[in-house]
Scaffold this active site. Structure first.
Site, PDB file in Angstrom:
ATOM      1  N   HIS A   1       2.206 -30.933  50.099  1.00 25.28           N
ATOM      2  CA  HIS A   1       0.793 -31.311  50.204  1.00 25.28           C
ATOM      3  C   HIS A   1      -0.093 -30.067  50.296  1.00 25.28           C
ATOM      4  O   HIS A   1      -1.259 -30.168  50.634  1.00 25.28           O
ATOM      5  CB  HIS A   1       0.567 -32.231  51.408  1.00 25.28           C
ATOM      6  CG  HIS A   1       1.110 -33.619  51.213  1.00 25.28           C
ATOM      7  ND1 HIS A   1       1.052 -34.595  52.180  1.00 25.28           N
ATOM      8  CD2 HIS A   1       1.724 -34.203  50.148  1.00 25.28           C
ATOM      9  CE1 HIS A   1       1.615 -35.712  51.729  1.00 25.28           C
ATOM     10  NE2 HIS A   1       2.040 -35.502  50.497  1.00 25.28           N
TER      11      HIS A   1
ATOM     12  N   ASN B   1       2.587 -46.584  44.948  1.00 24.60           N
ATOM     13  CA  ASN B   1       2.590 -46.045  43.581  1.00 24.60           C
ATOM     14  C   ASN B   1       1.403 -46.491  42.733  1.00 24.60           C
ATOM     15  O   ASN B   1       0.886 -45.716  41.918  1.00 24.60           O
ATOM     16  CB  ASN B   1       3.873 -46.475  42.841  1.00 24.60           C
ATOM     17  CG  ASN B   1       5.103 -45.718  43.307  1.00 24.60           C
ATOM     18  OD1 ASN B   1       4.997 -44.581  43.786  1.00 24.60           O
ATOM     19  ND2 ASN B   1       6.265 -46.331  43.189  1.00 24.60           N
TER      20      ASN B   1
HETATM   21  C1  HEM Z   1       6.147 -37.636  54.607  1.00 24.44           C
HETATM   22  C2  HEM Z   1       5.721 -38.717  54.016  1.00 24.44           C
HETATM   23  C3  HEM Z   1       4.689 -38.689  52.927  1.00 24.44           C
HETATM   24  C4  HEM Z   1       3.604 -39.480  52.864  1.00 24.44           C
HETATM   25  C5  HEM Z   1       3.212 -40.577  53.851  1.00 24.44           C
HETATM   26  C6  HEM Z   1       2.876 -39.103  51.678  1.00 24.44           C
HETATM   27  C7  HEM Z   1       1.711 -39.708  51.240  1.00 24.44           C
HETATM   28  C8  HEM Z   1       0.935 -39.254  50.214  1.00 24.44           C
HETATM   29  C9  HEM Z   1      -0.325 -39.829  49.840  1.00 24.44           C
HETATM   30  C10 HEM Z   1      -0.984 -41.037  50.509  1.00 24.44           C
HETATM   31  C11 HEM Z   1      -0.817 -39.100  48.811  1.00 24.44           C
HETATM   32  C12 HEM Z   1      -2.129 -39.343  48.069  1.00 24.44           C
HETATM   33  C13 HEM Z   1      -1.870 -40.438  47.047  1.00 24.44           C
HETATM   34  C14 HEM Z   1      -3.126 -41.038  46.466  1.00 24.44           C
HETATM   35  O1  HEM Z   1      -4.222 -40.707  46.873  1.00 24.44           O
HETATM   36  O2  HEM Z   1      -2.997 -41.879  45.582  1.00 24.44           O
HETATM   37  C15 HEM Z   1       0.141 -38.073  48.521  1.00 24.44           C
HETATM   38  C16 HEM Z   1       0.007 -37.127  47.540  1.00 24.44           C
HETATM   39  C17 HEM Z   1       0.972 -36.217  47.235  1.00 24.44           C
HETATM   40  N1  HEM Z   1       2.251 -36.146  47.768  1.00 24.44           N
HETATM   41 FE1  HEM Z   1       2.871 -37.064  49.438  1.00 24.44          FE
HETATM   42  N2  HEM Z   1       3.532 -38.090  51.056  1.00 24.44           N
HETATM   43  C18 HEM Z   1       4.660 -37.814  51.783  1.00 24.44           C
HETATM   44  C19 HEM Z   1       5.633 -36.886  51.448  1.00 24.44           C
HETATM   45  C20 HEM Z   1       5.652 -36.181  50.275  1.00 24.44           C
HETATM   46  C21 HEM Z   1       6.790 -35.472  49.765  1.00 24.44           C
HETATM   47  C22 HEM Z   1       8.172 -35.464  50.407  1.00 24.44           C
HETATM   48  C23 HEM Z   1       6.395 -34.881  48.600  1.00 24.44           C
HETATM   49  C24 HEM Z   1       7.178 -34.030  47.637  1.00 24.44           C
HETATM   50  C25 HEM Z   1       8.319 -33.466  47.872  1.00 24.44           C
HETATM   51  C26 HEM Z   1       5.005 -35.216  48.409  1.00 24.44           C
HETATM   52  C27 HEM Z   1       4.217 -34.756  47.391  1.00 24.44           C
HETATM   53  C28 HEM Z   1       2.903 -35.120  47.182  1.00 24.44           C
HETATM   54  C29 HEM Z   1       2.026 -34.456  46.243  1.00 24.44           C
HETATM   55  C30 HEM Z   1       2.370 -33.215  45.454  1.00 24.44           C
HETATM   56  C31 HEM Z   1       0.811 -35.155  46.248  1.00 24.44           C
HETATM   57  C32 HEM Z   1      -0.411 -34.910  45.361  1.00 24.44           C
HETATM   58  C33 HEM Z   1      -0.207 -35.682  44.071  1.00 24.44           C
HETATM   59  C34 HEM Z   1      -1.297 -35.545  43.040  1.00 24.44           C
HETATM   60  O3  HEM Z   1      -2.253 -34.804  43.216  1.00 24.44           O
HETATM   61  O4  HEM Z   1      -1.179 -36.223  42.006  1.00 24.44           O
HETATM   62  N3  HEM Z   1       4.598 -36.029  49.414  1.00 24.44           N
HETATM   63  N4  HEM Z   1       1.212 -38.195  49.391  1.00 24.44           N
END
Ligand code: HEM
Ligand SMILES: *[C@@H]1O[C@H](CO)[C@@H](O)[C@H](O)[C@H]1NC(C)=O
Ligand SMILES: *[C@@H]1O[C@H](CO)[C@@H](O)[C@H](O)[C@H]1NC(C)=O
Ligand SMILES: *[C@@H]1O[C@H](CO)[C@@H](O)[C@H](O)[C@H]1NC(C)=O
Length: 338
Positions: free
Chosen positions: A199, A99
């Site tokens: 994503h 976070n």
């Molecule tokens: C399956 C496991 C998941 C992993 C390991 C993961 C990991 C990540 C990571 C590392 C980022 C980039 C964060 C950063 O650069 O600070 C990200 C972005 C994001 N994740 Fe995931 N995620 C997962 C599942 C999910 C789920 C379940 C959702 C929503 C239902 C989600 C929605 C998003 C979104 C929308 C972003 C872009 C956020 C932004 O642009 O502010 N992710 N995620």
């Protein structure tokens, strides 16, 4: 204390509420379920008010849609969908590895909550505002809608950093770990793939995909070269890249096409195609975007149902970022009822 003690209006209001509340508790089932009509009589304009606020925020900045969806996910996976992540706390879940310097959108949720507070004070929880915001944000960037269940209450405190670090998935997790992490929240492999499909919008920091673009992973070489331009081997940790390079601000099924061409940005994205049981679901969503849309909505509803506080548990925060006001009122109350 002095300041609040002089406010007798609050005293009588809360005193009355206290007994009214007990009467309600006697008739409520102990396992109160969420319901989409929860605010229909107590705050009929809640949903339209949130929608207006979220649409405006996404118009101002398209990435906000992604940030709000992720905020709801990170709320629900840690101690349930209780708005605990919204509490401004410098030692708890907010600073967990997954976070810290990463989740965003707090001021947008707070603005939507205050818009609702101005029409129905003390009625709609922050956890519900966030759940509705995630849906409205998805729709604002072209996603299909779903019906949000309501009636969650807010946590009195943030979760610990340790709980967040164990319950939130990591981009380095191998496929079996991702599957069991979701299973721990009663979410299936299909839910994992569908939810990862979010994503298809948003951005990630260089620090989260560096190892993949400089490593020996299964990655399209042109894609790796392209991403290295703004993500050096050292430094530039916060440099951003779109999670879906084709349509970064549109909620579509391109995320899954990227995986097929080895152009998934995160390791945790690409592994979904690496093996069964998730591989065939990825391929299914490429051929059938409507199935992705309906599975995504269904999975968001399941995710939104994770361990809600209902009935007499938790509270309705007046400010999502703090419980200061509620704490002062309860100290005041216990002092005066002793
Ligand atoms: C399956 C496991 C998941 C992993 C390991 C993961 C990991 C990540 C990571 C590392 C980022 C980039 C964060 C950063 O650069 O600070 C990200 C972005 C994001 N994740 Fe995931 N995620 C997962 C599942 C999910 C789920 C379940 C959702 C929503 C239902 C989600 C929605 C998003 C979104 C929308 C972003 C872009 C956020 C932004 O642009 O502010 N992710 N995620
Ligand atoms: C969170 O990020 C801030 C700002 O970069 C940093 O000062 C702090 O040490 C980080 N906290 C943790 C627990 O990593
Ligand atoms: C998963 O389901 C079981 C059985 O219904 C339940 O006891 C448990 O609390 C659920 N876990 C979550 C995180 O919802
Ligand atoms: C890539 O593979 C080569 C040969 O197996 C190895 O020498 C090198 O250390 C690997 N690089 C990374 C970043 O894993």
């Amino acid at each position: 204390m002095m300041k609040i003690s002089s406010n007798y209006y609050y005293y009588y209001y809360y005193y009355y509420y206290y007994y009214y509340y007990f009467a309600i508790l006697l008739i409520l089932p102990s396992d109160a379920q969420l319901s989409s009509t929860f605010y229909d009589s107590t705050c009929p304009d809640a949903l339209s008010t949130i929608r207006t606020s979220i649409r405006q925020a996404v118009t101002n900045e398209q990435r906000m849609a992604a940030s709000l969806v992720r905020l709801h996910f990170h709320d629900c996976f840690v101690q349930g969908c209780d708005a605990s992540i919204l509490l401004d706390d410098t030692t708890g879940e907010r600073v967990a590895l997954q976070n810290n310097n990463s989740v965003r959108g707090f001021e947008v949720v707070e603005a939507a909550k205050q818009a609702v507070e101005s029409i129905c004070p003390g009625v709609v929880s922050c956890a519900d505002v966030l759940a509705v915001a995630a849906r409205d944000a998805t729709v604002a960037v072209g996603g299909s809608s779903w019906t949000v269940n309501l009636g969650r209450r807010d946590s009195p405190a943030a979760a610990t950093r340790a709980l967040a670090e164990s319950d939130l998935p990591r981009f380095t997790d191998p496929l079996p770990t991702l599957i069991s992490n979701f299973e721990n929240k009663n979410l299936s492999e299909r839910d994992l793939v569908a939810l990862s499909g979010s994503h298809t919008i948003g951005q990630a920091r260089c620090v989260t995909f560096r190892d993949r673009i400089y490593g020996n992973e299964s990655i399209d070489p042109d894609f790796a070269i392209k991403r290295r331009r703004n993500c050096p081997e050292s430094g530039g940790n916060d440099n951003l890249a779109p999670l879906d390079e084709v349509t970064p601000n549109v909620f579509d099924n391109n995320y899954f096409r990227n995986l097929q061409s080895l152009r998934g940005l995160l390791e945790s994205d690409q592994v979904l195609l690496s093996d069964e049981p998730t591989r065939s679901i990825v391929l299914e969503y490429i051929d059938n975007p409507d199935r992705f849309d309906s599975d995504f909505g269904a999975a968001m509803i399941k995710m939104g149902d994770i361990e809600p506080l209902t009935g007499g548990s938790g509270l309705i925060r007046s400010t999502c970022g703090s419980t200061l006001l509620e704490n002062r009122l309860s100290i005041y109350l216990s002092y005066h009822t002793l």
